[in-house]
Design a protein around this motif. Structure first.
Motif, mmCIF file in Angstrom:
data_model
loop_
_atom_site.group_PDB
_atom_site.id
_atom_site.type_symbol
_atom_site.label_atom_id
_atom_site.label_comp_id
_atom_site.label_asym_id
_atom_site.label_seq_id
_atom_site.Cartn_x
_atom_site.Cartn_y
_atom_site.Cartn_z
ATOM 1 N N SER A 1 4.771 -0.906 2.864
ATOM 2 C CA SER A 1 4.652 0.222 2.611
ATOM 3 C C SER A 1 6.171 1.030 2.687
ATOM 4 O O SER A 1 7.045 0.453 3.551
ATOM 5 C CB SER A 1 3.762 1.051 3.389
ATOM 6 N N TYR B 1 0.811 -1.273 -0.232
ATOM 7 C CA TYR B 1 -0.182 0.168 0.097
ATOM 8 C C TYR B 1 0.992 1.253 0.104
ATOM 9 O O TYR B 1 1.991 1.068 0.528
ATOM 10 C CB TYR B 1 -0.930 0.137 1.169
ATOM 11 N N CYS C 1 -5.492 3.982 2.411
ATOM 12 C CA CYS C 1 -4.663 2.933 2.931
ATOM 13 C C CYS C 1 -5.397 2.772 4.205
ATOM 14 O O CYS C 1 -5.263 1.602 4.743
ATOM 15 C CB CYS C 1 -3.442 3.436 3.054
ATOM 16 N N ARG D 1 -0.655 -0.404 -5.417
ATOM 17 C CA ARG D 1 -1.521 -0.992 -4.258
ATOM 18 C C ARG D 1 -1.739 -2.062 -4.910
ATOM 19 O O ARG D 1 -2.641 -2.413 -5.887
ATOM 20 C CB ARG D 1 -2.793 -0.103 -3.974
ATOM 21 N N ARG E 1 9.157 -3.775 -2.752
ATOM 22 C CA ARG E 1 8.431 -3.498 -3.890
ATOM 23 C C ARG E 1 8.715 -3.764 -5.378
ATOM 24 O O ARG E 1 8.313 -4.249 -6.108
ATOM 25 C CB ARG E 1 7.970 -1.893 -3.861
ATOM 26 N N LYS F 1 0.708 4.514 1.605
ATOM 27 C CA LYS F 1 1.305 5.128 2.843
ATOM 28 C C LYS F 1 0.378 5.088 4.044
ATOM 29 O O LYS F 1 -0.791 5.111 4.151
ATOM 30 C CB LYS F 1 1.490 6.791 2.456
#
Length: 150
Positions: free
Chosen positions: A72, A39, A47, A117, A101, A41
């Motif tokens: 995150s 996600y 979020c 996301r 990520r 933040k």
């Protein structure tokens, strides 16, 4: 890096959890089913809706044999406050350098300005069973519940 897709094995990674402890993926993935969601933040509207959706359904996920982990770019201190403020019962991991990520190939949104996301349902063998991408946080929760119950 190519985005991970259904049928792929979760790669090994490490990160700090909200208590500052080192999380090692191989201690969880391949041992139990897990929803891992990326996600943008902590404390932003979508979020927060998403985190609270996973919180409100957490016992249901556990009863279905599935744990939840959120990731995150926020740091450990931010995650601690987010967990306390919204009483989140699951693990949040700090990916402050975006390495996890990138490892998963999670795309950025809105001209690359906002981290994407994306939610993954991973089986007990560490294999991705479902990938879901939407800007709407709560849709991730309902999609995972639907998928697991099938």
């Amino acid at each position: 890096m190519m985005p991970l897709k259904e049928g792929d094995k979760i790669p090994h990674f490490t990160a700090k959890d909200a208590s500052g402890q080192l999380f090692e993926s191989h201690t969880v993935f391949g041992k139990k089913a897990v929803i891992i969601y990326f996600y943008p933040k902590d404390n932003t509207p979508q979020c927060t809706v998403q985190a609270c959706g996973f919180r409100d359904n957490y016992s249901g996920f556990l009863n279905l044999g599935v744990d939840v982990i959120g990731i995150s770019v926020d740091d450990v201190a931010s995650h601690q406050k987010f967990i306390q403020k919204f009483n989140l019962p699951f693990t949040l991991l700090a990916d402050t350098d975006n390495s996890i990520r990138k490892l998963f190939g999670v795309p950025s949104k809105i001209f690359g300005l906002l981290p994407g996301r994306v939610t993954y349902l991973v089986d007990s063998d560490g294999i991705i069973q479902k990938v879901f991408d939407s800007v709407l946080g709560m849709k991730h929760v309902t999609k995972m519940l639907e998928t697991i119950k099938k």
